[in-house]
Design a protein around this motif. Structure first.
Motif, PDB file in Angstrom:
ATOM      1  N   GLU A 114      91.267  24.411 -68.946  1.00  0.00           N
ATOM      2  CA  GLU A 114      92.495  24.225 -69.791  1.00  0.00           C
ATOM      3  C   GLU A 114      92.440  22.840 -70.605  1.00  0.00           C
ATOM      4  O   GLU A 114      93.117  23.005 -71.582  1.00  0.00           O
ATOM      5  CB  GLU A 114      93.404  23.977 -68.743  1.00  0.00           C
ATOM      6  CG  GLU A 114      95.057  23.925 -69.247  1.00  0.00           C
ATOM      7  CD  GLU A 114      96.089  23.748 -68.258  1.00  0.00           C
ATOM      8  OE1 GLU A 114      97.101  22.691 -68.502  1.00  0.00           O
ATOM      9  OE2 GLU A 114      95.975  24.254 -67.195  1.00  0.00           O
ATOM     10  N   SER A 117      90.592  23.689 -73.761  1.00  0.00           N
ATOM     11  CA  SER A 117      91.028  24.472 -74.546  1.00  0.00           C
ATOM     12  C   SER A 117      92.154  23.799 -75.232  1.00  0.00           C
ATOM     13  O   SER A 117      92.391  24.046 -76.524  1.00  0.00           O
ATOM     14  CB  SER A 117      91.815  25.420 -73.844  1.00  0.00           C
ATOM     15  OG  SER A 117      92.612  26.622 -74.558  1.00  0.00           O
ATOM     16  N   ARG A 120      90.404  21.905 -78.058  1.00  0.00           N
ATOM     17  CA  ARG A 120      90.322  22.383 -79.395  1.00  0.00           C
ATOM     18  C   ARG A 120      91.357  23.072 -79.959  1.00  0.00           C
ATOM     19  O   ARG A 120      91.228  23.279 -81.329  1.00  0.00           O
ATOM     20  CB  ARG A 120      89.147  23.771 -78.865  1.00  0.00           C
ATOM     21  CG  ARG A 120      88.101  23.440 -78.141  1.00  0.00           C
ATOM     22  CD  ARG A 120      87.254  24.233 -77.246  1.00  0.00           C
ATOM     23  NE  ARG A 120      85.890  23.939 -76.952  1.00  0.00           N
ATOM     24  CZ  ARG A 120      85.467  24.050 -75.652  1.00  0.00           C
ATOM     25  NH1 ARG A 120      86.159  24.926 -74.848  1.00  0.00           N
ATOM     26  NH2 ARG A 120      84.386  23.483 -75.325  1.00  0.00           N
TER      27      ARG A 120
END
Length: 209
Positions: A114, A117, A120
């Motif tokens: 998480e 992510s 990013r």
């Protein structure tokens, strides 16, 4: 291969910074280029290192907190995203940092996937909220007294997860054009002009008009 995402860590606890640095540096597309323990150090490091992303703790000891630091960074570098990384998940804290210009809010106990992510997503402009915070947003958005339709409430909840218009369309089985139409209606009803502002507005419980 594209250049890695350069990250500046801002946290007043050295051990926390070391752990997060090790975690992020384990990814080939992410590189921690610097650390700071105060708001002043963060501003100085941003100027020297020009990171692609700042990962900011909410509490920074006796000096200015992460909200103030985020506001100062965003004022000086409006194109630089700031992702808050905090142990606290109250709605008030989330609203404060989003109002200060943060692009997202991730909890320190979030699983590594998480966190990766969120990093990013933040560098490409996606708003990111940890699932517990996004869940409360869903409850706010689906309040029976809300001015939003069920589909608009669902869209707002997915928006907080950082989905792009294309991803929103795929998730809801509608076209990108329809997504944009729904977003326009959501913004108009909430009296906001951006994704982050819509998320903050809903977290304040102000979807009733």
């Amino acid at each position: 291969m594209s250049d890695p995402i350069t990250v500046l860590l801002v946290d007043d606890h050295h051990v926390v910074r070391a752990g997060l640095r090790a975690l992020l540096d384990s990814q080939p597309d992410i590189s921690v280029v610097g650390e700071a323990g105060t708001a002043d150090e963060a501003l100085d490091a941003v100027g020297r290192l020009a990171p692609a992303l700042v990962v900011m703790d909410l509490e920074l000891g006796a000096g200015e907190d992460g909200v103030a630091a985020t506001r100062r960074i965003r004022a000086a570098h409006p194109d630089l995203p700031v992702l808050v990384f905090s142990a606290y998940d109250t709605d008030a804290d989330v609203v404060r940092v989003v109002d200060a210009g943060a692009i997202g809010y991730v909890l320190k106990d979030a699983p590594p996937a998480e966190i990766f992510s969120a990093v990013r997503g933040a560098v490409v402009g996606r708003s990111v909220l940890s699932p517990p915070v996004a869940s409360r947003l869903m409850q706010q958005a689906q309040n029976p007294g809300s001015a939003l339709t069920p589909r608009e409430a669902e869209l707002l909840t997915l928006l907080a997860q950082g989905l792009s218009n294309r991803e929103l369309g795929r998730r809801l089985f509608i076209s990108e054009a329809t997504v944009k139409t729904h977003l326009a209606h959501v913004y108009a009803k909430l009296g906001v002009e951006s994704r982050a502002a819509a998320v903050a507005h809903a977290l304040r419980g102000q979807t009733v008009r």
